[in-house]
Design a protein around this motif. Sequence first.
Motif, PDB file in Angstrom:
ATOM      1  N   ALA A 201      13.191 -73.120 127.191  1.00  0.00           N
ATOM      2  CA  ALA A 201      13.606 -74.478 127.550  1.00  0.00           C
ATOM      3  C   ALA A 201      13.526 -75.416 126.354  1.00  0.00           C
ATOM      4  CB  ALA A 201      12.734 -74.999 128.694  1.00  0.00           C
ATOM      5  N   ALA A 202      12.458 -75.307 125.580  1.00  0.00           N
ATOM      6  CA  ALA A 202      12.305 -76.176 124.417  1.00  0.00           C
ATOM      7  C   ALA A 202      13.379 -75.886 123.369  1.00  0.00           C
ATOM      8  CB  ALA A 202      10.917 -75.990 123.813  1.00  0.00           C
ATOM      9  N   THR A 203      13.721 -74.607 123.201  1.00  0.00           N
ATOM     10  CA  THR A 203      14.773 -74.238 122.247  1.00  0.00           C
ATOM     11  C   THR A 203      16.118 -74.770 122.696  1.00  0.00           C
ATOM     12  OG1 THR A 203      13.551 -72.219 121.666  1.00  0.00           O
ATOM     13  CG2 THR A 203      15.872 -72.324 121.035  1.00  0.00           C
ATOM     14  N   LEU A 204      16.406 -74.674 123.991  1.00  0.00           N
ATOM     15  CA  LEU A 204      17.650 -75.232 124.517  1.00  0.00           C
ATOM     16  C   LEU A 204      17.728 -76.733 124.259  1.00  0.00           C
ATOM     17  CD1 LEU A 204      18.062 -73.412 127.942  1.00  0.00           C
ATOM     18  CD2 LEU A 204      19.623 -73.284 125.984  1.00  0.00           C
ATOM     19  N   ALA A 205      16.613 -77.409 124.461  1.00  0.00           N
ATOM     20  CA  ALA A 205      16.596 -78.852 124.239  1.00  0.00           C
ATOM     21  C   ALA A 205      16.971 -79.191 122.798  1.00  0.00           C
ATOM     22  CB  ALA A 205      15.219 -79.425 124.581  1.00  0.00           C
ATOM     23  N   GLU A 206      16.463 -78.418 121.849  1.00  0.00           N
ATOM     24  CA  GLU A 206      16.796 -78.667 120.442  1.00  0.00           C
ATOM     25  C   GLU A 206      18.252 -78.299 120.143  1.00  0.00           C
ATOM     26  OE1 GLU A 206      15.043 -80.181 118.189  1.00  0.00           O
ATOM     27  OE2 GLU A 206      13.296 -80.420 119.484  1.00  0.00           O
ATOM     28  N   LEU A 207      18.708 -77.170 120.683  1.00  0.00           N
ATOM     29  CA  LEU A 207      20.080 -76.740 120.429  1.00  0.00           C
ATOM     30  C   LEU A 207      21.091 -77.735 120.969  1.00  0.00           C
ATOM     31  CD1 LEU A 207      19.746 -72.926 121.227  1.00  0.00           C
ATOM     32  CD2 LEU A 207      20.412 -73.902 119.010  1.00  0.00           C
ATOM     33  N   LEU A 208      20.799 -78.304 122.117  1.00  0.00           N
ATOM     34  CA  LEU A 208      21.738 -79.238 122.726  1.00  0.00           C
ATOM     35  C   LEU A 208      21.889 -80.512 121.910  1.00  0.00           C
ATOM     36  CD1 LEU A 208      20.830 -78.873 126.490  1.00  0.00           C
ATOM     37  CD2 LEU A 208      22.899 -78.087 125.332  1.00  0.00           C
ATOM     38  N   HIS A 209      20.910 -80.806 121.098  1.00  0.00           N
ATOM     39  CA  HIS A 209      20.965 -82.009 120.272  1.00  0.00           C
ATOM     40  C   HIS A 209      21.330 -81.688 118.827  1.00  0.00           C
ATOM     41  CE1 HIS A 209      18.617 -83.430 123.760  1.00  0.00           C
ATOM     42  NE2 HIS A 209      19.286 -84.534 123.533  1.00  0.00           N
ATOM     43  N   GLU A 210      21.903 -80.484 118.623  1.00  0.00           N
ATOM     44  CA  GLU A 210      22.381 -80.099 117.294  1.00  0.00           C
ATOM     45  C   GLU A 210      23.863 -79.718 117.411  1.00  0.00           C
ATOM     46  OE1 GLU A 210      23.398 -79.999 114.221  1.00  0.00           O
ATOM     47  OE2 GLU A 210      21.252 -80.120 113.818  1.00  0.00           O
ATOM     48  N   PRO A 211      24.757 -80.698 117.331  1.00  0.00           N
ATOM     49  CA  PRO A 211      26.190 -80.431 117.533  1.00  0.00           C
ATOM     50  C   PRO A 211      26.807 -79.541 116.463  1.00  0.00           C
ATOM     51  CG  PRO A 211      25.848 -82.670 116.726  1.00  0.00           C
ATOM     52  CD  PRO A 211      24.487 -82.124 117.048  1.00  0.00           C
ATOM     53  N   ARG A 212      26.126 -79.342 115.335  1.00  0.00           N
ATOM     54  CA  ARG A 212      26.689 -78.501 114.284  1.00  0.00           C
ATOM     55  C   ARG A 212      26.584 -77.017 114.600  1.00  0.00           C
ATOM     56  NH1 ARG A 212      23.290 -80.757 109.353  1.00  0.00           N
ATOM     57  NH2 ARG A 212      21.721 -80.640 111.030  1.00  0.00           N
ATOM     58  N   ILE A 213      25.837 -76.674 115.626  1.00  0.00           N
ATOM     59  CA  ILE A 213      25.754 -75.270 116.059  1.00  0.00           C
ATOM     60  C   ILE A 213      26.754 -75.072 117.184  1.00  0.00           C
ATOM     61  CG2 ILE A 213      24.293 -73.518 117.132  1.00  0.00           C
ATOM     62  CD1 ILE A 213      21.936 -74.646 115.690  1.00  0.00           C
ATOM     63  N   ASP A 214      27.825 -74.340 116.896  1.00  0.00           N
ATOM     64  CA  ASP A 214      28.863 -74.126 117.895  1.00  0.00           C
ATOM     65  C   ASP A 214      29.553 -72.789 117.648  1.00  0.00           C
ATOM     66  OD1 ASP A 214      30.143 -74.868 115.546  1.00  0.00           O
ATOM     67  OD2 ASP A 214      31.788 -75.860 116.572  1.00  0.00           O
ATOM     68  N   ARG A 215      30.170 -72.244 118.710  1.00  0.00           N
ATOM     69  CA  ARG A 215      30.893 -70.981 118.668  1.00  0.00           C
ATOM     70  C   ARG A 215      30.060 -69.894 118.006  1.00  0.00           C
ATOM     71  NH1 ARG A 215      35.867 -72.087 120.546  1.00  0.00           N
ATOM     72  NH2 ARG A 215      36.688 -70.032 119.976  1.00  0.00           N
ATOM     73  N   GLN A 216      28.810 -69.798 118.449  1.00  0.00           N
ATOM     74  CA  GLN A 216      27.878 -68.798 117.944  1.00  0.00           C
ATOM     75  C   GLN A 216      27.167 -68.109 119.114  1.00  0.00           C
ATOM     76  OE1 GLN A 216      26.182 -71.853 114.720  1.00  0.00           O
ATOM     77  NE2 GLN A 216      25.207 -69.861 114.552  1.00  0.00           N
ATOM     78  N   ILE A 217      26.770 -66.861 118.882  1.00  0.00           N
ATOM     79  CA  ILE A 217      25.872 -66.154 119.796  1.00  0.00           C
ATOM     80  C   ILE A 217      24.524 -66.068 119.103  1.00  0.00           C
ATOM     81  CG2 ILE A 217      25.366 -63.995 120.987  1.00  0.00           C
ATOM     82  CD1 ILE A 217      28.344 -63.474 121.180  1.00  0.00           C
ATOM     83  N   LEU A 218      23.497 -66.648 119.726  1.00  0.00           N
ATOM     84  CA  LEU A 218      22.158 -66.662 119.156  1.00  0.00           C
ATOM     85  C   LEU A 218      21.203 -65.924 120.081  1.00  0.00           C
ATOM     86  CD1 LEU A 218      21.905 -70.345 117.861  1.00  0.00           C
ATOM     87  CD2 LEU A 218      22.383 -68.268 116.533  1.00  0.00           C
ATOM     88  N   GLU A 219      20.449 -64.989 119.523  1.00  0.00           N
ATOM     89  CA  GLU A 219      19.446 -64.270 120.296  1.00  0.00           C
ATOM     90  C   GLU A 219      18.080 -64.894 120.030  1.00  0.00           C
ATOM     91  OE1 GLU A 219      21.816 -60.053 120.694  1.00  0.00           O
ATOM     92  OE2 GLU A 219      20.037 -60.105 119.392  1.00  0.00           O
ATOM     93  N   LEU A 220      17.238 -64.877 121.051  1.00  0.00           N
ATOM     94  CA  LEU A 220      15.993 -65.645 121.022  1.00  0.00           C
ATOM     95  C   LEU A 220      14.828 -64.773 121.442  1.00  0.00           C
ATOM     96  CD1 LEU A 220      14.547 -68.435 120.798  1.00  0.00           C
ATOM     97  CD2 LEU A 220      15.236 -68.839 123.184  1.00  0.00           C
ATOM     98  N   ASN A 221      13.805 -64.732 120.594  1.00  0.00           N
ATOM     99  CA  ASN A 221      12.614 -63.933 120.860  1.00  0.00           C
ATOM    100  C   ASN A 221      11.392 -64.737 120.438  1.00  0.00           C
ATOM    101  OD1 ASN A 221      11.139 -61.674 121.641  1.00  0.00           O
ATOM    102  ND2 ASN A 221      11.460 -60.562 119.722  1.00  0.00           N
ATOM    103  N   SER A 222      10.237 -64.291 120.833  1.00  0.00           N
ATOM    104  CA  SER A 222       9.021 -64.933 120.334  1.00  0.00           C
ATOM    105  C   SER A 222       8.945 -64.733 118.826  1.00  0.00           C
ATOM    106  CB  SER A 222       7.781 -64.337 121.019  1.00  0.00           C
ATOM    107  OG  SER A 222       7.735 -62.934 120.806  1.00  0.00           O
ATOM    108  N   GLY A 223       8.301 -65.669 118.149  1.00  0.00           N
ATOM    109  CA  GLY A 223       8.234 -65.580 116.695  1.00  0.00           C
ATOM    110  C   GLY A 223       7.288 -66.615 116.131  1.00  0.00           C
ATOM    111  N   SER A 224       7.356 -66.797 114.826  1.00  0.00           N
ATOM    112  CA  SER A 224       6.401 -67.673 114.140  1.00  0.00           C
ATOM    113  C   SER A 224       7.025 -68.930 113.560  1.00  0.00           C
ATOM    114  CB  SER A 224       5.715 -66.888 113.006  1.00  0.00           C
ATOM    115  OG  SER A 224       6.678 -66.401 112.079  1.00  0.00           O
TER     116      SER A 224
END
Length: 237
Positions: A201-224
């Motif tokens: 949910a937190a990652t989605l919140a950041e992505l939605l407010h970054e209009p420069r990220i578009d037409r991409q497939i992003l995979e999401l996992n736990s990390g550092s």
Amino acid sequence: MCAVSLAGSKVCIGREGSIARGRLHHWHHRRHRWSAGTETALSGRRRVWARSPGRAAGRTRRAGCEARVGDLAGMTVEELAAVSGDVDVIVFSAGSNGGSKEVTKAIDGDGVVKAMKAAGLAGVERFVLVSVLPESWRERNLGDEVEYYFAVKKGADVAVSRSDLNWLIVRPSLLLDGPGSGTVSLGPAELHGEITRDDVAATLAELLHEPRIDRQILELNSGSTPIEEAVRANVRG
């Protein structure tokens, strides 16, 4: 089904689960920690759609949203477009989670197509799909319904990626309950592991407010990597 319009700029279609609740929390928190200029741009009406108003009422009031009732499977394209006409982005995070084939087709397959058509009808160009990692549960003996679920999710990814929309597909790893860490691993290809719904949910919140990220497939996992930094690292150009 729930649909969220945050400050008159977003509609979210998703189940009344932890990610949906997390989106409300993180968007509400993010709105209040932005600069005054940005916050002014996000002021306005906020709507939440849910199948049962009782479940949605408490959390939507806390997030400053207006609760409405709707069911994705039963809504027409025109009805969905009518609640999407004053928004900038539609986020689709609904899913059957490997239930019956009928529900999977109605939500994970037909539901995505319906939402894309509604976006086009309403003039909403940006469309975000929360999907699933193709490698999920490959080590298990899956039943026919779960295998069908992965096939339908893949078909939805293809449909979105071939659309004329300004799309983004996010594929999280195995979802866990519990508090998020605030750090993730995000990129075009990630190993399959597990991640909390709160961090998704937190990652989605950041992505939605970054209009420069578009037409991409992003995979999401736990990390550092801190979430804000992980999102910025995927800005192209």
